[in-house]
Design a protein around this motif. Sequence first.
Motif, PDB file in Angstrom:
ATOM      1  N   MET A  62       0.844  -1.195   0.000  1.00  0.00           N
ATOM      2  CA  MET A  62       0.000   0.000   0.000  1.00  0.00           C
ATOM      3  C   MET A  62       0.877   1.242   0.000  1.00  0.00           C
ATOM      4  SD  MET A  62      -3.060  -0.603   2.753  1.00  0.00           S
ATOM      5  CE  MET A  62      -3.877  -2.195   2.919  1.00  0.00           C
ATOM      6  N   VAL A  63       0.400   2.273  -0.672  1.00  0.00           N
ATOM      7  CA  VAL A  63       0.975   3.614  -0.602  1.00  0.00           C
ATOM      8  C   VAL A  63      -0.188   4.556  -0.318  1.00  0.00           C
ATOM      9  CG1 VAL A  63       2.200   5.450  -1.802  1.00  0.00           C
ATOM     10  CG2 VAL A  63       2.835   3.056  -2.201  1.00  0.00           C
ATOM     11  N   ALA A  64      -0.102   5.311   0.782  1.00  0.00           N
ATOM     12  CA  ALA A  64      -1.169   6.219   1.207  1.00  0.00           C
ATOM     13  C   ALA A  64      -0.694   7.657   1.027  1.00  0.00           C
ATOM     14  CB  ALA A  64      -1.543   5.958   2.665  1.00  0.00           C
ATOM     15  N   ILE A  65      -1.462   8.463   0.305  1.00  0.00           N
ATOM     16  CA  ILE A  65      -1.047   9.816  -0.052  1.00  0.00           C
ATOM     17  C   ILE A  65      -2.047  10.817   0.498  1.00  0.00           C
ATOM     18  CG2 ILE A  65      -0.467  11.388  -1.926  1.00  0.00           C
ATOM     19  CD1 ILE A  65       0.110   8.961  -3.669  1.00  0.00           C
ATOM     20  N   VAL A  66      -1.548  11.778   1.281  1.00  0.00           N
ATOM     21  CA  VAL A  66      -2.350  12.884   1.792  1.00  0.00           C
ATOM     22  C   VAL A  66      -1.976  14.137   1.013  1.00  0.00           C
ATOM     23  CG1 VAL A  66      -2.947  14.272   3.813  1.00  0.00           C
ATOM     24  CG2 VAL A  66      -2.431  11.830   4.081  1.00  0.00           C
ATOM     25  N   GLY A  67      -2.971  14.843   0.484  1.00  0.00           N
ATOM     26  CA  GLY A  67      -2.728  16.071  -0.264  1.00  0.00           C
ATOM     27  C   GLY A  67      -3.016  17.304   0.578  1.00  0.00           C
ATOM     28  N   LEU A  68      -2.174  18.325   0.427  1.00  0.00           N
ATOM     29  CA  LEU A  68      -2.357  19.607   1.103  1.00  0.00           C
ATOM     30  C   LEU A  68      -2.206  20.728   0.080  1.00  0.00           C
ATOM     31  CD1 LEU A  68      -0.062  19.080   4.241  1.00  0.00           C
ATOM     32  CD2 LEU A  68      -2.554  18.930   4.199  1.00  0.00           C
ATOM     33  N   GLY A  69      -3.000  21.764   0.238  1.00  0.00           N
ATOM     34  CA  GLY A  69      -2.857  22.909  -0.645  1.00  0.00           C
ATOM     35  C   GLY A  69      -3.739  22.807  -1.870  1.00  0.00           C
ATOM     36  N   ALA A  70      -3.210  23.248  -3.004  1.00  0.00           N
ATOM     37  CA  ALA A  70      -3.987  23.327  -4.234  1.00  0.00           C
ATOM     38  C   ALA A  70      -4.408  21.946  -4.723  1.00  0.00           C
ATOM     39  CB  ALA A  70      -3.172  24.037  -5.321  1.00  0.00           C
ATOM     40  N   THR A  71      -5.574  21.872  -5.338  1.00  0.00           N
ATOM     41  CA  THR A  71      -6.052  20.641  -5.958  1.00  0.00           C
ATOM     42  C   THR A  71      -5.291  20.388  -7.251  1.00  0.00           C
ATOM     43  OG1 THR A  71      -8.267  20.885  -5.022  1.00  0.00           O
ATOM     44  CG2 THR A  71      -8.058  19.502  -6.987  1.00  0.00           C
ATOM     45  N   ARG A  72      -4.838  19.153  -7.429  1.00  0.00           N
ATOM     46  CA  ARG A  72      -4.180  18.765  -8.675  1.00  0.00           C
ATOM     47  C   ARG A  72      -4.793  17.472  -9.189  1.00  0.00           C
ATOM     48  NH1 ARG A  72       1.024  21.018  -9.729  1.00  0.00           N
ATOM     49  NH2 ARG A  72       0.955  19.756 -11.630  1.00  0.00           N
ATOM     50  N   VAL A  73      -4.646  17.231 -10.468  1.00  0.00           N
ATOM     51  CA  VAL A  73      -5.092  15.980 -11.067  1.00  0.00           C
ATOM     52  C   VAL A  73      -4.119  14.871 -10.682  1.00  0.00           C
ATOM     53  CG1 VAL A  73      -5.393  14.733 -13.238  1.00  0.00           C
ATOM     54  CG2 VAL A  73      -6.337  17.032 -12.974  1.00  0.00           C
ATOM     55  N   PHE A  74      -4.661  13.755 -10.222  1.00  0.00           N
ATOM     56  CA  PHE A  74      -3.896  12.537  -9.964  1.00  0.00           C
ATOM     57  C   PHE A  74      -4.374  11.525 -10.996  1.00  0.00           C
ATOM     58  CE2 PHE A  74      -2.776   8.526  -8.084  1.00  0.00           C
ATOM     59  CZ  PHE A  74      -1.616   8.778  -7.341  1.00  0.00           C
ATOM     60  N   ALA A  75      -3.486  11.126 -11.892  1.00  0.00           N
ATOM     61  CA  ALA A  75      -3.869  10.256 -13.006  1.00  0.00           C
ATOM     62  C   ALA A  75      -3.285   8.864 -12.814  1.00  0.00           C
ATOM     63  CB  ALA A  75      -3.385  10.848 -14.331  1.00  0.00           C
ATOM     64  N   LEU A  76      -4.040   7.849 -13.221  1.00  0.00           N
ATOM     65  CA  LEU A  76      -3.588   6.462 -13.186  1.00  0.00           C
ATOM     66  C   LEU A  76      -3.924   5.801 -14.518  1.00  0.00           C
ATOM     67  CD1 LEU A  76      -5.352   6.944 -10.214  1.00  0.00           C
ATOM     68  CD2 LEU A  76      -3.926   4.960  -9.689  1.00  0.00           C
ATOM     69  N   ARG A  77      -3.066   4.868 -14.938  1.00  0.00           N
ATOM     70  CA  ARG A  77      -3.338   4.101 -16.142  1.00  0.00           C
ATOM     71  C   ARG A  77      -2.767   2.694 -15.993  1.00  0.00           C
ATOM     72  NH1 ARG A  77       0.982   6.993 -20.349  1.00  0.00           N
ATOM     73  NH2 ARG A  77       2.876   5.985 -19.501  1.00  0.00           N
ATOM     74  N   PRO A  78      -3.384   1.706 -16.616  1.00  0.00           N
ATOM     75  CA  PRO A  78      -2.859   0.343 -16.531  1.00  0.00           C
ATOM     76  C   PRO A  78      -1.536   0.231 -17.284  1.00  0.00           C
ATOM     77  CG  PRO A  78      -5.130   0.377 -17.355  1.00  0.00           C
ATOM     78  CD  PRO A  78      -4.619   1.771 -17.400  1.00  0.00           C
ATOM     79  N   ARG A  79      -0.619  -0.518 -16.733  1.00  0.00           N
ATOM     80  CA  ARG A  79       0.602  -0.817 -17.476  1.00  0.00           C
ATOM     81  C   ARG A  79       0.240  -1.658 -18.704  1.00  0.00           C
ATOM     82  NH1 ARG A  79       5.489   0.124 -14.873  1.00  0.00           N
ATOM     83  NH2 ARG A  79       5.316   0.577 -12.636  1.00  0.00           N
ATOM     84  N   GLY A  80       0.814  -1.322 -19.828  1.00  0.00           N
ATOM     85  CA  GLY A  80       0.522  -2.056 -21.046  1.00  0.00           C
ATOM     86  C   GLY A  80      -0.631  -1.493 -21.841  1.00  0.00           C
ATOM     87  N   GLY A  81      -1.266  -0.412 -21.348  1.00  0.00           N
ATOM     88  CA  GLY A  81      -2.322   0.227 -22.096  1.00  0.00           C
ATOM     89  C   GLY A  81      -3.699   0.004 -21.515  1.00  0.00           C
ATOM     90  N   GLY A  82      -4.604   0.901 -21.833  1.00  0.00           N
ATOM     91  CA  GLY A  82      -5.963   0.829 -21.333  1.00  0.00           C
ATOM     92  C   GLY A  82      -6.439   2.193 -20.886  1.00  0.00           C
ATOM     93  N   PRO A  83      -7.746   2.333 -20.593  1.00  0.00           N
ATOM     94  CA  PRO A  83      -8.297   3.628 -20.186  1.00  0.00           C
ATOM     95  C   PRO A  83      -7.644   4.134 -18.900  1.00  0.00           C
ATOM     96  CG  PRO A  83     -10.054   2.077 -20.742  1.00  0.00           C
ATOM     97  CD  PRO A  83      -8.787   1.283 -20.696  1.00  0.00           C
ATOM     98  N   ALA A  84      -7.399   5.436 -18.862  1.00  0.00           N
ATOM     99  CA  ALA A  84      -6.792   6.061 -17.688  1.00  0.00           C
ATOM    100  C   ALA A  84      -7.870   6.674 -16.803  1.00  0.00           C
ATOM    101  CB  ALA A  84      -5.788   7.130 -18.112  1.00  0.00           C
ATOM    102  N   LEU A  85      -7.560   6.815 -15.531  1.00  0.00           N
ATOM    103  CA  LEU A  85      -8.385   7.538 -14.572  1.00  0.00           C
ATOM    104  C   LEU A  85      -7.727   8.871 -14.286  1.00  0.00           C
ATOM    105  CD1 LEU A  85      -9.171   4.780 -11.910  1.00  0.00           C
ATOM    106  CD2 LEU A  85     -10.815   5.806 -13.492  1.00  0.00           C
TER     107      LEU A  85
END
Length: 208
Positions: A140-163
């Motif tokens: 697990m990796v747990a990330i807490v954000g502070l300050g300005a809102t930014r886009v956090f993007a994820l995509r499958p390795r090897g291709g596929g739709p991104a979040l």
Amino acid sequence: MQQALQSSLFDHSERRELGHGAWLEVRSGWLAQDGASDAVDGALFDELRDTVPWRAERRQMYDRVLDVPRLVSFVDFRNDAADPPPHPRLKQLRRRLNDAYAGELGEPFVTAGLCLYRDGEDSVAWHGDTIGRSSTEDTMVAIVGLGATRVFALRPRGGGPALRLRHGHGDLLVMGGSCQRTWEHCIPKTARPTGPRISIQFRPHNVR
């Protein structure tokens, strides 16, 4: 519109299975759920920005050495006596996360990596945290954000739709299972005017 729709999938702090053993959990407003006021949470960003020993890094990229587009710092909670964290709230956040996730993880979070994104030009490229045991083991990796809102993007390795998710002030994002091996994530640059953001990434032993 796509970005808002994808963020709304997590409005109720639900865990989403991503496939191949990976999962993602987002808890909006998690930072304030321990009873801290908005003023305290806002002060935490200012205090970390001003007191953390931020450093700039340079990395070899093919035939050039380039500046890393963000400032970074690192905390190892196992060395508290010799090298205490730069702010006591980091220990409190770690304790909350361990109370919530260490039982499922089977071990505690023991380190925190901090990144300061000074503006929209600062970013982190597509990657998975696969240095150490996470290259072969679920974690697990747990990330807490502070300050300005930014886009956090994820995509499958090897291709596929991104979040593409909006990671706002006080939000918690947890990547679990095989996510570091089977998915990649990034903070993309943005041309929109944006303020500074601090990301605090809590990890177990030998995961980077």
